[in-house]
Design an enzyme around this catalytic site. Sequence first.
Site: not given
Ligand code: NAD
Ligand code: UD2
Length: 307
Positions: A91, A119, A143
Amino acid sequence: MARYLVTGGCGFIGSHLIERLIAAGNDVRVLDDLSTGRKDNLPSGVPLTVGDVADPDLVNDLMGGVDGCFHLAAVASVDRSREDWRGTNRTNLAGTITVFDAARRAAGGAPVPVVYASSAAVYGDNQNVPLVEAATVGPLSAYGADKLACELHARVADGVHGVPTTGFRFFNVFGPRQDPKSPYSGVISIFAARIARGEPITINGDGEQVRDFVYVRDLVRYLTAAMDKPVPGAPVYNVCTGVPTTVNRLAEVLADLAGRPLDRRHGPPRSGDIRVSIGDPSRLVAAFGMACGTSLEDGLRDTLAWL
Ligand code: NAD
Ligand code: UD2
């Protein structure tokens, strides 16, 4: 008005992006496999194709005639990438290459721009904060490795195939519609839901770990601005505030805003937890002329109101 394909549009960030695109009068189509996204995150009337972003025929078909693609579909979880290494790679990396490849000939054989999600995970445990884009990368997860590889392939898309790309390294994003029920959910959605219900929260370790929390409605403004003015060279930007917040402070502010007593318990530190993650937003602000301006408190109020 323009026509866009949004992959992952039923997800947390995608749904906010679509709201913004529709409000500006654009025509939007969505590809999502609904693995973590929800149909009801989409405004009514937005056409959804349920399918896989790594399916080249499907993506080629959906890319036909669009003016650009916002690519957000991903397995957005480090834990999940550990459990399903190959599936996540399909994916997150193959899906991204599929999108870039289809964008090469989207507009009657001509390339269209792609704005995609990277990210802060590309930095791994680099403690040289605040992190600038030129900092040493060193992903610690499948990831993060795939997100870094997406950035490398974005350069190929731009340099070899003439597809303008813009990548955004999101830090910790939060806001309404981040699913608190998902086991992969971010700390804010988990804490907000529990505190609002008067339930205890578990802080992993001492709670002095630091994050850079970005409000989702700030973030999507950069995505649309990058699409409006694509530039060559496959640029990549941090999306962050530069403001450090400890997990302890986050919990206290949330309890305060929710008007609930804080019942906090400390569990063991999470294995592999990064101690300090703060980004430097200078390049972002210089390129787009705007900072992530919503305060943590205002963003949290909005998140609590949605619950
Ligand atoms: P999310 O899981 O809510 O959104 C991801 C979407 O992609 C979902 O709707 C899921 O159903 C869809 N998806 C997954 N696999 C797929 C596939 N094979 N084909 C088609 N659709 C698929 O997550 P989000 O937080 O909205 O993340 C959006 C983007 O931002 C992602 O690329 C994620 O890696 C990136 N990102 C998010 C965060 C965060 O803090 N939320 C941080 C860093 C990067
Ligand atoms: C974030 C991203 C991850 C990746 C990573 C890169 C999210 C959800 N995850 O992970 O995808 O990009 O950054 O560095 O955005 N915590 C608690 N209690 C809880 C849950 C979390 O203490 O119930 C702490 C956790 O241990 C961490 C902090 O909160 O120290 C943030 O946790 P997170 O899972 O929201 O995000 P992170 O930074 O680990």
